[in-house]
Design a protein around this motif. Structure first.
Motif, PDB file in Angstrom:
ATOM      1  N   PHE A 169      -7.467  -1.734   4.170  1.00  0.00           N
ATOM      2  CA  PHE A 169      -6.277  -0.988   4.584  1.00  0.00           C
ATOM      3  C   PHE A 169      -5.243  -1.990   5.112  1.00  0.00           C
ATOM      4  CE2 PHE A 169      -9.898   1.779   4.864  1.00  0.00           C
ATOM      5  CZ  PHE A 169      -9.447   3.016   4.416  1.00  0.00           C
ATOM      6  N   ILE A 170      -4.085  -2.062   4.455  1.00  0.00           N
ATOM      7  CA  ILE A 170      -3.030  -2.986   4.869  1.00  0.00           C
ATOM      8  C   ILE A 170      -1.716  -2.233   4.982  1.00  0.00           C
ATOM      9  CG2 ILE A 170      -1.650  -5.000   4.197  1.00  0.00           C
ATOM     10  CD1 ILE A 170      -4.026  -6.171   2.827  1.00  0.00           C
ATOM     11  N   ARG A 171      -1.125  -2.255   6.178  1.00  0.00           N
ATOM     12  CA  ARG A 171       0.190  -1.625   6.339  1.00  0.00           C
ATOM     13  C   ARG A 171       1.227  -2.482   5.642  1.00  0.00           C
ATOM     14  NH1 ARG A 171       2.732   2.410   8.394  1.00  0.00           N
ATOM     15  NH2 ARG A 171       0.849   3.279   9.310  1.00  0.00           N
ATOM     16  N   ASN A 172       1.936  -1.873   4.701  1.00  0.00           N
ATOM     17  CA  ASN A 172       2.884  -2.614   3.872  1.00  0.00           C
ATOM     18  C   ASN A 172       4.333  -2.293   4.224  1.00  0.00           C
ATOM     19  OD1 ASN A 172       3.493  -4.481   1.915  1.00  0.00           O
ATOM     20  ND2 ASN A 172       3.286  -3.061   0.213  1.00  0.00           N
ATOM     21  N   THR A 173       4.576  -1.105   4.776  1.00  0.00           N
ATOM     22  CA  THR A 173       5.906  -0.718   5.251  1.00  0.00           C
ATOM     23  C   THR A 173       5.697   0.134   6.510  1.00  0.00           C
ATOM     24  OG1 THR A 173       6.192   1.479   4.258  1.00  0.00           O
ATOM     25  CG2 THR A 173       6.562  -0.422   2.803  1.00  0.00           C
ATOM     26  N   PRO A 174       6.755   0.470   7.237  1.00  0.00           N
ATOM     27  CA  PRO A 174       6.578   1.356   8.396  1.00  0.00           C
ATOM     28  C   PRO A 174       6.043   2.741   8.025  1.00  0.00           C
ATOM     29  CG  PRO A 174       8.719   0.264   8.485  1.00  0.00           C
ATOM     30  CD  PRO A 174       8.150  -0.029   7.135  1.00  0.00           C
ATOM     31  N   TYR A 175       6.078   3.084   6.729  1.00  0.00           N
ATOM     32  CA  TYR A 175       5.772   4.453   6.318  1.00  0.00           C
ATOM     33  C   TYR A 175       4.542   4.582   5.436  1.00  0.00           C
ATOM     34  CZ  TYR A 175      10.598   4.660   7.859  1.00  0.00           C
ATOM     35  OH  TYR A 175      11.753   4.527   8.597  1.00  0.00           O
ATOM     36  N   CYS A 176       3.850   3.490   5.167  1.00  0.00           N
ATOM     37  CA  CYS A 176       2.671   3.611   4.310  1.00  0.00           C
ATOM     38  C   CYS A 176       1.685   2.480   4.549  1.00  0.00           C
ATOM     39  CB  CYS A 176       3.047   3.667   2.836  1.00  0.00           C
ATOM     40  SG  CYS A 176       3.100   2.065   2.027  1.00  0.00           S
ATOM     41  N   VAL A 177       0.429   2.763   4.163  1.00  0.00           N
ATOM     42  CA  VAL A 177      -0.653   1.790   4.217  1.00  0.00           C
ATOM     43  C   VAL A 177      -1.253   1.678   2.819  1.00  0.00           C
ATOM     44  CG1 VAL A 177      -2.926   1.279   5.206  1.00  0.00           C
ATOM     45  CG2 VAL A 177      -1.142   2.342   6.627  1.00  0.00           C
ATOM     46  N   ASP A 178      -1.358   0.460   2.293  1.00  0.00           N
ATOM     47  CA  ASP A 178      -1.996   0.225   0.996  1.00  0.00           C
ATOM     48  C   ASP A 178      -3.513   0.266   1.175  1.00  0.00           C
ATOM     49  OD1 ASP A 178       0.537  -0.195   0.031  1.00  0.00           O
ATOM     50  OD2 ASP A 178       0.341  -2.356  -0.173  1.00  0.00           O
ATOM     51  N   VAL A 179      -4.202   0.910   0.233  1.00  0.00           N
ATOM     52  CA  VAL A 179      -5.659   1.043   0.285  1.00  0.00           C
ATOM     53  C   VAL A 179      -6.227   0.621  -1.064  1.00  0.00           C
ATOM     54  CG1 VAL A 179      -7.596   2.597   0.728  1.00  0.00           C
ATOM     55  CG2 VAL A 179      -5.380   3.019   1.840  1.00  0.00           C
ATOM     56  N   PHE A 180      -7.200  -0.283  -1.048  1.00  0.00           N
ATOM     57  CA  PHE A 180      -7.829  -0.718  -2.296  1.00  0.00           C
ATOM     58  C   PHE A 180      -9.223  -1.241  -1.995  1.00  0.00           C
ATOM     59  CE2 PHE A 180      -4.557  -3.677  -0.811  1.00  0.00           C
ATOM     60  CZ  PHE A 180      -5.302  -4.797  -0.474  1.00  0.00           C
ATOM     61  N   ASN A 181      -9.973  -1.595  -3.027  1.00  0.00           N
ATOM     62  CA  ASN A 181     -11.349  -2.046  -2.855  1.00  0.00           C
ATOM     63  C   ASN A 181     -11.413  -3.256  -1.935  1.00  0.00           C
ATOM     64  OD1 ASN A 181     -12.705  -0.159  -4.472  1.00  0.00           O
ATOM     65  ND2 ASN A 181     -12.257  -1.316  -6.337  1.00  0.00           N
ATOM     66  N   HIS A 182     -12.418  -3.248  -1.035  1.00  0.00           N
ATOM     67  CA  HIS A 182     -12.619  -4.388  -0.150  1.00  0.00           C
ATOM     68  C   HIS A 182     -12.816  -5.652  -0.982  1.00  0.00           C
ATOM     69  CE1 HIS A 182     -13.612  -6.447   3.534  1.00  0.00           C
ATOM     70  NE2 HIS A 182     -14.714  -6.918   2.973  1.00  0.00           N
ATOM     71  N   GLY A 183     -12.139  -6.715  -0.595  1.00  0.00           N
ATOM     72  CA  GLY A 183     -12.191  -7.958  -1.364  1.00  0.00           C
ATOM     73  C   GLY A 183     -11.069  -8.079  -2.367  1.00  0.00           C
ATOM     74  N   GLY A 184     -10.372  -6.984  -2.607  1.00  0.00           N
ATOM     75  CA  GLY A 184      -9.213  -7.038  -3.482  1.00  0.00           C
ATOM     76  C   GLY A 184      -8.031  -7.637  -2.745  1.00  0.00           C
ATOM     77  N   SER A 185      -7.254  -8.445  -3.430  1.00  0.00           N
ATOM     78  CA  SER A 185      -6.082  -9.078  -2.822  1.00  0.00           C
ATOM     79  C   SER A 185      -5.273  -9.746  -3.918  1.00  0.00           C
ATOM     80  CB  SER A 185      -6.498 -10.137  -1.788  1.00  0.00           C
ATOM     81  OG  SER A 185      -7.134 -11.243  -2.426  1.00  0.00           O
TER      82      SER A 185
END
Length: 259
Positions: A169-185
Motif C-alpha cells: 500500500f503506497i499513498r500516491n496522492t492526497p486522495y488515493c493509495v496504490d495497491v499491488f502485489n507485495h514485492g511489486g515496484s
C-alpha cells in the motif's frame, strides 16, 4: 531480434517529467528526441496505467512504459510482463473495505480502469488528475485480470496493512493509495524488462522525486533525483539535478553525456 539500446532512461511523471502545471517542458521534449537519435530508449516509469498516458506517449514519441508502479512492462508497444493480483485477494479486500471502512476502490489493468462507485472520493481524485471518473463496475475483477487497485481515500490505509500482508500500500496522492502485489515496484518492473529482453548489460538511468521511485533507484545504475525530490530519495541518488520546473531533466542528461 530486438535491437539492443546504448542505454535506457526511466522517467517518473508527476514532479519529474511533468512540471508544476502537469506539462512537459520544451527542453525535455528536445532531450527525449536527442536520446532516441542516440539509440537510447526513453521509458516512462509511473504509477499510472498505459491508457492514462497515451497522449503523453504519442506527443513525446515514447513507446515503452513501466506502468502501475511496475505491475506491467511494455517495451516498444509489446507487453513483456504483468503482475496480476489474485482474484480471491481482491474479493477479500473489497469486502473488508466495504464492511469496515466504507472506502471505494478503483480497479486497474494495462488496458482499462473501473471504479466500484462514482461518489465524492472518486470525483475528488480524478479531478486532481484532471481526468474523468472511469466507468462503474465493481465486478470487473471477476472478469478481467487486475494488476493494481486504488483505495480512494484521504486517510485510513494503515488499517489494511496488517490484514493484507500479501499486498503493498503506497499513498500516491492526497486522495488515493496504490495497491499491488507485495514485492511489486518500479524496480521489479525494470528487472523483469532487463531479464526478458536480454538487456542485463545495458546501462540504466532513472529520474524521480517520490518514495514510489525508491526501489527504482536501487535497481538502476545511475539514479538521478530532481531537486524537488523528497530527502530520502535524494540520499539514494548518484546525482541531484535541477527541479522539474527548471530544465532538470535536460541538464542531467547533458551532464551524463546522453544528449
Amino acid at each position: 531480434m530486438i535491437k539492443k539500446p546504448e542505454a535506457i532512461v526511466f522517467f517518473d511523471l508527476d514532479g519529474t517529467l511533468f512540471n508544476k502545471d502537469v506539462d512537459v517542458l520544451p527542453s525535455t521534449y528536445d532531450a527525449i528526441r536527442k536520446l532516441k537519435q542516440n539509440n537510447i530508449v526513453p521509458m516512462i516509469a509511473t504509477g499510472r496505467t498505459p491508457p492514462e498516458v497515451l497522449d503523453l506517449m504519442r506527443d513525446t514519441g515514447i513507446d515503452s512504459i513501466i506502468g502501475m508502479n511496475g505491475q506491467v512492462v511494455i517495451y516498444e508497444k509489446n507487453v513483456v510482463f504483468t503482475n496480476n493480483i489474485d482474484k480471491n485477494v481482491i474479493t477479500r479486500l473489497y469486502e473488508y473495505s466495504t464492511r469496515e471502512n466504507n472506502i471505494p476502490l478503483a480497479f486497474y489493468n494495462y488496458k482499462m480502469m473501473r471504479v466500484s462507485e462514482n461518489g465524492q472520493p472518486a470525483q475528488k481524485f480524478y479531478h486532481h488528475l484532471k481526468q474523468d471518473v472511469p466507468p462503474v463496475d465493481d465486478q470487473i475483477y471477476l472478469k478481467e485480470p487486475i494488476q493494481m487497485l486504488l483505495l480512494l481515500c484521504e486517510q485510513g490505509e494503515s488499517l489494511y496493512r496488517d490484514h493484507f500482508p500479501e499486498l503493498t500500500f503506497i499513498r500516491n496522492t492526497p486522495y488515493c493509495v496504490d495497491v499491488f502485489n507485495h514485492g511489486g515496484s518500479k524496480g521489479r518492473g525494470i528487472s523483469e524488462l532487463l531479464k526478458t529482453q536480454g538487456f542485463s548489460d545495458v546501462p540504466t538511468y532513472a529520474f524521480g522525486d517520490g518514495m514510489n521511485d525508491f526501489e527504482m533507484f536501487l535497481t538502476v545504475d545511475h539514479p538521478i533525483a530532481m531537486d524537488n525530490a523528497v530527502d530520502a530519495l535524494k540520499d539514494k541518488a548518484e546525482y541531484v539535478t535541477d527541479n522539474n520546473n527548471n530544465d532538470g531533466i535536460a541538464k542531467a542528461l547533458k551532464k551524463f553525456g546522453l544528449i
